[in-house]
Design a protein around this motif. Structure first.
Motif, short mmCIF file in Angstrom:
data_model
loop_
_atom_site.label_atom_id
_atom_site.label_comp_id
_atom_site.label_asym_id
_atom_site.label_seq_id
_atom_site.Cartn_x
_atom_site.Cartn_y
_atom_site.Cartn_z
N THR A 51 11.64 -9.21 6.23
CA THR A 51 10.75 -8.41 5.39
C THR A 51 9.49 -8.07 6.18
N ASP A 52 9.04 -6.84 6.06
CA ASP A 52 7.86 -6.35 6.80
C ASP A 52 8.02 -6.55 8.30
N GLY A 53 9.26 -6.44 8.77
CA GLY A 53 9.52 -6.54 10.20
C GLY A 53 9.51 -7.94 10.76
N TYR B 171 5.00 -13.79 0.98
CA TYR B 171 3.74 -13.74 0.26
C TYR B 171 3.88 -14.48 -1.07
N ARG C 102 11.41 -14.22 7.55
CA ARG C 102 10.68 -15.17 6.73
C ARG C 102 11.65 -16.05 5.95
N GLN D 267 6.21 -13.31 -4.05
CA GLN D 267 7.02 -12.18 -3.59
C GLN D 267 8.46 -12.33 -4.05
#
Length: 285
Positions: free
Chosen positions: A231-233, A151, A236, A154
């Protein structure tokens, strides 16, 4: 502390850079991302080998890594751009063993090089990021994938474990791996990495530090490649390999430094949207 200027073929000055090295078009064994191991084939599908034909003889050798961020675009480091002649570059995706044909590879020429407008060749100033627009799109053959990105703005917490991947050297005088390497690196938060005994004031907030344990690190040939973080599954690409210590790459308190992708998303999307719009208009004409 003096940093390297990115005239990268073999030139590594004091205190400096994980630079793009002499093209790797010879066969040697046992090299790797330092402290790493062979990656499982068909795992890091967005990994790219950026290759250079130094003498325009049709012989390309690996100089840097990169990441697929669009079917037409590759993300890499600005310091990897050592020639303005796009005909000297090609991109290999779906690559695993540099010295064998695996049947999974796609080789594509570069049409346009877009370096960040604030990149001035000084790694301490940051902005070490570039996009390569490909002459032909990458197609899904089961061995490639567009990278997921973080993001905007981030930041990862201190100690968060990510993975560096690439075909970099074992050390400054090391050897080149044939197979893609992977190694875990723990994030070093900016408040720590910017301390004098670490990288000090040249560690900017638009950079991401990872490693520094004196055991595992990136090295020459890893430049431009991804720092992959779950990150967040989702895996990235949070970083683009930028610099590290000259000489022996895995030095204590000198982590591998990455361009922080989350700091440059607006620029990336503006470049890709603009180019996509131009291409779409051209196709209508």
């Amino acid at each position: 502390m003096s940093l390297l200027l990115p005239t990268c073929i073999i030139v590594c000055f004091s205190k400096g850079l994980i630079c793009c090295n002499e093209p790797f078009n010879y066969r040697v064994n046992n090299g790797r991302v330092i402290g790493g191991s062979d990656a499982k084939p068909n795992t890091w599908k967005w990994q790219v080998s950026l290759q250079l034909d130094s003498y325009n003889e049709g012989s390309f050798g690996h100089i840097c890594g990169g990441s697929i961020v669009d079917s037409f675009y590759i993300l890499t480091a600005a310091h990897c751009i050592i020639s303005s002649d796009v005909s000297q570059y090609r991109v290999a995706v779906g690559e695993y063993s540099l010295f064998e044909f695996d049947g999974s590879e796609q080789f594509t020429s570069v049409e346009t090089i877009i370096v960040h407008p604030d990149w001035n060749g000084d790694l301490a100033k940051g902005n070490d990021i570039a996009l390569l627009k490909l002459a032909n799109p990458i197609y899904d053959n089961g061995y490639v994938e567009i990278a997921n990105l973080p993001y905007a703005d981030q930041m990862l917490p201190h100690g968060f474990t990510c993975y560096i991947t690439g075909w970099g050297l074992m050390d400054y005088n090391g050897s080149v791996p044939d197979k893609l390497q992977e190694a875990p690196l723990d994030v070093v938060e900016h408040a720590v990495c910017s301390q004098p005994e670490w990288w000090g004031s040249i560690a900017l907030k638009t950079m991401l530090c990872a490693g520094g344990d004196g055991v595992i690190s990136g090295c020459q040939g890893d430049s431009g490649g991804p720092l992959n973080c779950l990150t967040d599954g989702v895996w990235r690409v949070h970083g683009v390999v930028s610099y590290g210590p000259a000489g022996v790459c895995n030095q204590p308190f000198k982590p591998t430094v990455f361009t922080r992708v989350s700091s440059f998303l607006h620029w990336m999307y503006s470049v890709m949207d603009q180019r996509l719009e131009i291409r779409q208009k051209s196709s209508v004409l």
